[in-house]
Write a protein that holds these residues in place. Sequence first.
Motif, PDB file in Angstrom:
ATOM      1  N   SER A  19     -24.477  -0.282  23.252  1.00 56.06           N
ATOM      2  CA  SER A  19     -24.846   0.274  21.951  1.00 56.06           C
ATOM      3  C   SER A  19     -26.252   1.130  21.928  1.00 56.06           C
ATOM      4  O   SER A  19     -26.922   0.687  22.934  1.00 56.06           O
ATOM      5  N   SER A  20     -26.461   1.764  20.930  1.00 59.38           N
ATOM      6  CA  SER A  20     -27.520   2.425  20.851  1.00 59.38           C
ATOM      7  C   SER A  20     -28.095   3.359  22.083  1.00 59.38           C
ATOM      8  O   SER A  20     -27.358   4.138  22.591  1.00 59.38           O
ATOM      9  N   LEU A  21     -29.092   3.141  22.866  1.00 63.70           N
ATOM     10  CA  LEU A  21     -29.670   3.723  24.112  1.00 63.70           C
ATOM     11  C   LEU A  21     -28.765   3.095  25.015  1.00 63.70           C
ATOM     12  O   LEU A  21     -28.231   4.077  25.974  1.00 63.70           O
ATOM     13  N   GLY A  22     -28.362   1.920  25.262  1.00 63.92           N
ATOM     14  CA  GLY A  22     -27.482   1.625  26.118  1.00 63.92           C
ATOM     15  C   GLY A  22     -26.038   2.487  26.067  1.00 63.92           C
ATOM     16  O   GLY A  22     -25.410   2.727  27.225  1.00 63.92           O
ATOM     17  N   ALA A  23     -25.626   2.788  24.924  1.00 64.04           N
ATOM     18  CA  ALA A  23     -24.492   3.583  24.655  1.00 64.04           C
ATOM     19  C   ALA A  23     -24.714   4.998  25.219  1.00 64.04           C
ATOM     20  O   ALA A  23     -23.921   5.820  25.932  1.00 64.04           O
ATOM     21  N   PHE A  24     -25.796   5.514  25.220  1.00 64.66           N
ATOM     22  CA  PHE A  24     -26.372   6.713  25.697  1.00 64.66           C
ATOM     23  C   PHE A  24     -26.230   6.812  27.129  1.00 64.66           C
ATOM     24  O   PHE A  24     -25.635   7.664  27.906  1.00 64.66           O
ATOM     25  N   ILE A  25     -26.767   5.751  27.917  1.00 64.70           N
ATOM     26  CA  ILE A  25     -26.515   5.543  29.304  1.00 64.70           C
ATOM     27  C   ILE A  25     -24.972   5.591  29.837  1.00 64.70           C
ATOM     28  O   ILE A  25     -24.599   5.992  30.712  1.00 64.70           O
ATOM     29  N   ILE A  35     -16.700   1.719  25.221  1.00 67.53           N
ATOM     30  CA  ILE A  35     -16.753   1.649  23.887  1.00 67.53           C
ATOM     31  C   ILE A  35     -18.255   1.720  23.662  1.00 67.53           C
ATOM     32  O   ILE A  35     -19.156   1.011  24.038  1.00 67.53           O
ATOM     33  N   VAL A  36     -18.775   2.987  22.987  1.00 64.01           N
ATOM     34  CA  VAL A  36     -20.191   3.081  22.512  1.00 64.01           C
ATOM     35  C   VAL A  36     -20.403   2.744  20.953  1.00 64.01           C
ATOM     36  O   VAL A  36     -19.546   3.245  20.088  1.00 64.01           O
ATOM     37  N   ILE A  37     -21.279   2.063  20.712  1.00 61.42           N
ATOM     38  CA  ILE A  37     -21.377   1.516  19.375  1.00 61.42           C
ATOM     39  C   ILE A  37     -22.861   2.326  18.865  1.00 61.42           C
ATOM     40  O   ILE A  37     -24.040   1.941  19.674  1.00 61.42           O
ATOM     41  N   ASN A  38     -22.790   3.024  17.887  1.00 63.91           N
ATOM     42  CA  ASN A  38     -24.095   3.741  17.272  1.00 63.91           C
ATOM     43  C   ASN A  38     -24.830   4.410  18.414  1.00 63.91           C
ATOM     44  O   ASN A  38     -25.994   4.032  18.655  1.00 63.91           O
ATOM     45  N   PRO A  39     -24.018   5.177  19.210  1.00 64.79           N
ATOM     46  CA  PRO A  39     -24.697   5.663  20.353  1.00 64.79           C
ATOM     47  C   PRO A  39     -25.849   6.669  19.938  1.00 64.79           C
ATOM     48  O   PRO A  39     -25.905   7.504  19.162  1.00 64.79           O
ATOM     49  N   SER A  85     -21.539   2.737  12.587  1.00 68.98           N
ATOM     50  CA  SER A  85     -21.724   1.935  11.272  1.00 68.98           C
ATOM     51  C   SER A  85     -22.102   3.056  10.137  1.00 68.98           C
ATOM     52  O   SER A  85     -22.549   3.795   9.895  1.00 68.98           O
ATOM     53  N   THR A  86     -21.435   2.538   8.866  1.00 73.80           N
ATOM     54  CA  THR A  86     -21.398   3.226   7.617  1.00 73.80           C
ATOM     55  C   THR A  86     -23.095   3.455   7.214  1.00 73.80           C
ATOM     56  O   THR A  86     -23.151   4.108   6.326  1.00 73.80           O
ATOM     57  N   ASP A  87     -23.888   2.303   7.449  1.00 74.75           N
ATOM     58  CA  ASP A  87     -25.023   2.231   6.751  1.00 74.75           C
ATOM     59  C   ASP A  87     -26.022   2.057   8.242  1.00 74.75           C
ATOM     60  O   ASP A  87     -27.109   1.344   7.997  1.00 74.75           O
ATOM     61  N   ASP A  88     -25.980   3.033   8.950  1.00 75.41           N
ATOM     62  CA  ASP A  88     -26.861   2.779  10.054  1.00 75.41           C
ATOM     63  C   ASP A  88     -28.276   3.346   9.447  1.00 75.41           C
ATOM     64  O   ASP A  88     -28.239   4.576   9.167  1.00 75.41           O
ATOM     65  N   HIS A 111     -27.299  -0.636  12.106  1.00 69.76           N
ATOM     66  CA  HIS A 111     -27.358  -0.268  13.349  1.00 69.76           C
ATOM     67  C   HIS A 111     -27.094  -1.512  14.322  1.00 69.76           C
ATOM     68  O   HIS A 111     -26.336  -1.191  15.347  1.00 69.76           O
ATOM     69  N   ARG A 112     -27.647  -2.431  13.980  1.00 71.26           N
ATOM     70  CA  ARG A 112     -27.421  -3.783  14.597  1.00 71.26           C
ATOM     71  C   ARG A 112     -26.066  -4.482  14.147  1.00 71.26           C
ATOM     72  O   ARG A 112     -26.376  -4.862  12.907  1.00 71.26           O
ATOM     73  N   ILE A 113     -25.119  -4.441  14.868  1.00 69.25           N
ATOM     74  CA  ILE A 113     -23.910  -4.728  13.915  1.00 69.25           C
ATOM     75  C   ILE A 113     -23.730  -6.423  14.163  1.00 69.25           C
ATOM     76  O   ILE A 113     -24.386  -6.911  15.011  1.00 69.25           O
ATOM     77  N   SER A 114     -23.050  -6.824  13.098  1.00 65.82           N
ATOM     78  CA  SER A 114     -22.944  -8.365  12.914  1.00 65.82           C
ATOM     79  C   SER A 114     -21.968  -8.656  14.184  1.00 65.82           C
ATOM     80  O   SER A 114     -21.041  -8.354  14.506  1.00 65.82           O
ATOM     81  N   VAL A 115     -22.054 -10.026  14.256  1.00 67.88           N
ATOM     82  CA  VAL A 115     -21.000 -11.018  15.124  1.00 67.88           C
ATOM     83  C   VAL A 115     -19.615 -10.626  14.404  1.00 67.88           C
ATOM     84  O   VAL A 115     -18.619 -10.426  15.060  1.00 67.88           O
TER      85      VAL A 115
END
Length: 136
Positions: A19-25, A35-39, A85-88, A111-115
């Motif tokens: 996710s996020s910066l990790g998704a960019f990588i 799977i990239v989450i809020n990249p 996410s709809t509310d990032d 941005h930080r998704i829930s469990v």
Amino acid sequence: MELAKKAIETKGINIVVASSLGAFIALQLHDIPKIVINPCLYPSKELPKLVDVPKDILLDFVLFEKQTFVNINNKEKTQTFGVFSTDDELFSYKEEFSKYYPNIQMMEDTHRISVENVEKAIVPIVQLIKDTIINK
């Protein structure tokens, strides 16, 4: 980047979820389902909003950003999944991502998704990848 490639190779990893910066990588890693989450597609723009980043590191990000969408083949398109996410509250690069990758899913979250959303949104995509790409 090298650490990620080495971990994938030595540990037998066959799906990357980031996710996020990790998704960019993760988007820089080819030939592996992901799977990239809020990249964060443009860290050189987003990171300075949050922290003081040395110019040489920002320049490194700019170089990677220029390579992110170069030479994306059909295999890469079909095995890359974006979850947004709809509310990032930080950023959304859904429109930019959708120019290159067709597999996009939205979820109601920040941005930080829930469990709960990991279980509802991410786990089914992992299973889909396992069933249709890895065990094919």
